[in-house]
Design a protein around this motif. Structure first.
Motif, PDB file in Angstrom:
ATOM      1  N   HIS A  27       1.054   9.822   4.912  1.00 54.01           N
ATOM      2  CA  HIS A  27       1.933   8.728   4.484  1.00 54.01           C
ATOM      3  C   HIS A  27       3.333   8.936   5.033  1.00 54.01           C
ATOM      4  O   HIS A  27       3.762  10.072   5.253  1.00 54.01           O
ATOM      5  N   GLN A  28       4.001   7.820   5.298  1.00 57.83           N
ATOM      6  CA  GLN A  28       5.400   7.818   5.744  1.00 57.83           C
ATOM      7  C   GLN A  28       6.092   6.633   5.091  1.00 57.83           C
ATOM      8  O   GLN A  28       5.485   5.555   4.917  1.00 57.83           O
ATOM      9  N   ALA A  29       7.342   6.797   4.756  1.00 57.41           N
ATOM     10  CA  ALA A  29       8.123   5.762   4.077  1.00 57.41           C
ATOM     11  C   ALA A  29       8.318   4.522   4.948  1.00 57.41           C
ATOM     12  O   ALA A  29       8.340   4.608   6.178  1.00 57.41           O
ATOM     13  N   ILE A  30       8.488   3.386   4.290  1.00 53.84           N
ATOM     14  CA  ILE A  30       8.912   2.135   4.925  1.00 53.84           C
ATOM     15  C   ILE A  30      10.248   1.756   4.301  1.00 53.84           C
ATOM     16  O   ILE A  30      10.404   1.811   3.085  1.00 53.84           O
ATOM     17  N   ILE A  31      11.196   1.360   5.156  1.00 53.68           N
ATOM     18  CA  ILE A  31      12.510   0.924   4.684  1.00 53.68           C
ATOM     19  C   ILE A  31      12.788  -0.467   5.232  1.00 53.68           C
ATOM     20  O   ILE A  31      12.808  -0.666   6.450  1.00 53.68           O
ATOM     21  N   ILE A  32      12.987  -1.411   4.323  1.00 49.00           N
ATOM     22  CA  ILE A  32      13.417  -2.768   4.669  1.00 49.00           C
ATOM     23  C   ILE A  32      14.877  -2.846   4.233  1.00 49.00           C
ATOM     24  O   ILE A  32      15.167  -2.824   3.031  1.00 49.00           O
ATOM     25  N   GLU A  33      15.793  -2.896   5.177  1.00 48.18           N
ATOM     26  CA  GLU A  33      17.213  -2.893   4.840  1.00 48.18           C
ATOM     27  C   GLU A  33      17.632  -4.249   4.256  1.00 48.18           C
ATOM     28  O   GLU A  33      16.889  -5.233   4.339  1.00 48.18           O
ATOM     29  N   PRO A  34      18.827  -4.323   3.655  1.00 54.34           N
ATOM     30  CA  PRO A  34      19.286  -5.569   3.034  1.00 54.34           C
ATOM     31  C   PRO A  34      19.291  -6.757   4.003  1.00 54.34           C
ATOM     32  O   PRO A  34      19.447  -6.592   5.216  1.00 54.34           O
ATOM     33  N   PRO A  88       3.299   2.436   8.689  1.00 49.17           N
ATOM     34  CA  PRO A  88       3.956   3.628   8.162  1.00 49.17           C
ATOM     35  C   PRO A  88       5.128   4.092   9.022  1.00 49.17           C
ATOM     36  O   PRO A  88       5.068   4.033  10.247  1.00 49.17           O
ATOM     37  N   GLY A  89       6.190   4.527   8.339  1.00 47.19           N
ATOM     38  CA  GLY A  89       7.328   5.122   9.023  1.00 47.19           C
ATOM     39  C   GLY A  89       8.310   4.145   9.630  1.00 47.19           C
ATOM     40  O   GLY A  89       9.240   4.548  10.308  1.00 47.19           O
ATOM     41  N   VAL A  90       8.141   2.855   9.378  1.00 46.55           N
ATOM     42  CA  VAL A  90       8.980   1.823   9.998  1.00 46.55           C
ATOM     43  C   VAL A  90      10.233   1.562   9.162  1.00 46.55           C
ATOM     44  O   VAL A  90      10.174   1.469   7.941  1.00 46.55           O
ATOM     45  N   THR A  91      11.364   1.407   9.870  1.00 46.56           N
ATOM     46  CA  THR A  91      12.602   0.911   9.275  1.00 46.56           C
ATOM     47  C   THR A  91      12.940  -0.407   9.961  1.00 46.56           C
ATOM     48  O   THR A  91      12.969  -0.482  11.188  1.00 46.56           O
ATOM     49  N   ILE A  92      13.178  -1.437   9.143  1.00 48.56           N
ATOM     50  CA  ILE A  92      13.591  -2.745   9.671  1.00 48.56           C
ATOM     51  C   ILE A  92      15.072  -2.894   9.359  1.00 48.56           C
ATOM     52  O   ILE A  92      15.480  -2.878   8.200  1.00 48.56           O
ATOM     53  N   TYR A 139       0.873  -1.162   0.000  1.00 53.20           N
ATOM     54  CA  TYR A 139       0.000   0.000   0.000  1.00 53.20           C
ATOM     55  C   TYR A 139       0.913   1.215   0.000  1.00 53.20           C
ATOM     56  O   TYR A 139       1.351   1.677   1.046  1.00 53.20           O
ATOM     57  N   SER A 140       1.219   1.698  -1.182  1.00 50.59           N
ATOM     58  CA  SER A 140       2.337   2.618  -1.363  1.00 50.59           C
ATOM     59  C   SER A 140       1.899   4.062  -1.603  1.00 50.59           C
ATOM     60  O   SER A 140       2.167   4.637  -2.649  1.00 50.59           O
ATOM     61  N   LEU A 141       1.271   4.664  -0.609  1.00 50.65           N
ATOM     62  CA  LEU A 141       1.011   6.099  -0.664  1.00 50.65           C
ATOM     63  C   LEU A 141       2.326   6.864  -0.538  1.00 50.65           C
ATOM     64  O   LEU A 141       2.469   7.970  -1.043  1.00 50.65           O
ATOM     65  N   GLY A 142       3.288   6.274   0.166  1.00 49.10           N
ATOM     66  CA  GLY A 142       4.628   6.820   0.326  1.00 49.10           C
ATOM     67  C   GLY A 142       5.624   5.808  -0.195  1.00 49.10           C
ATOM     68  O   GLY A 142       5.260   4.694  -0.575  1.00 49.10           O
ATOM     69  N   PRO A 143       6.901   6.162  -0.202  1.00 43.58           N
ATOM     70  CA  PRO A 143       7.920   5.259  -0.739  1.00 43.58           C
ATOM     71  C   PRO A 143       8.141   4.017   0.129  1.00 43.58           C
ATOM     72  O   PRO A 143       8.029   4.071   1.354  1.00 43.58           O
ATOM     73  N   ILE A 144       8.441   2.917  -0.543  1.00 43.07           N
ATOM     74  CA  ILE A 144       8.837   1.666   0.105  1.00 43.07           C
ATOM     75  C   ILE A 144      10.180   1.274  -0.489  1.00 43.07           C
ATOM     76  O   ILE A 144      10.307   1.138  -1.700  1.00 43.07           O
ATOM     77  N   THR A 145      11.182   1.104   0.378  1.00 44.24           N
ATOM     78  CA  THR A 145      12.515   0.694  -0.060  1.00 44.24           C
ATOM     79  C   THR A 145      12.777  -0.708   0.461  1.00 44.24           C
ATOM     80  O   THR A 145      12.634  -0.953   1.663  1.00 44.24           O
TER      81      THR A 145
END
Length: 101
Positions: free
Chosen positions: A38-45, A57-61, A3-9
């Motif tokens: 909306h707030q970005a989600i970042i899934i790191e390598p 929303p807004g979570v970095t893993i 659900y990409s209202l904001g960026p997903i990495t």
């Protein structure tokens, strides 16, 4: 589902398993008209997001983290850990030397 209202990495060598839901948007309950945000989600390598995980929303893993099946993630998760539950809580460190070839 993305659900990409904001960026997903999604970083290299990360796995997002079936039925997981990455949600970059929600509504502000503090306002009478519930405006959407909306707030970005970042899934790191090198992460593994297992089956049926919700990421808000807004979570970095953090890099190399595993999130167990059916967990819910509402806050940032530290790198190199294994999390399970709703809300997701750390249960142990991830040890890459225990992963079978």
């Amino acid at each position: 589902v993305l659900y990409s209202l904001g960026p997903i990495t999604i970083g290299e060598h990360a796995v997002i398993s079936q039925k997981s839901y990455l949600c970059t948007g929600s509504h502000n309950p503090a306002q009478v008209d519930f405006p959407i945000f909306h707030q970005a989600i970042i899934i790191e390598p090198e992460c593994w997001i297992a089956t049926d995980v919700y990421v808000g929303p807004g979570v970095t893993i953090g890099r190399g983290t595993i999130v167990g099946a059916r967990s819910s993630v509402f806050k940032d998760l530290k790198a190199g850990k294994v999390y399970v539950g709703s809300p997701a809580k750390v249960i142990r460190n991830r040890s890459t030397n225990q992963i079978p070839n």
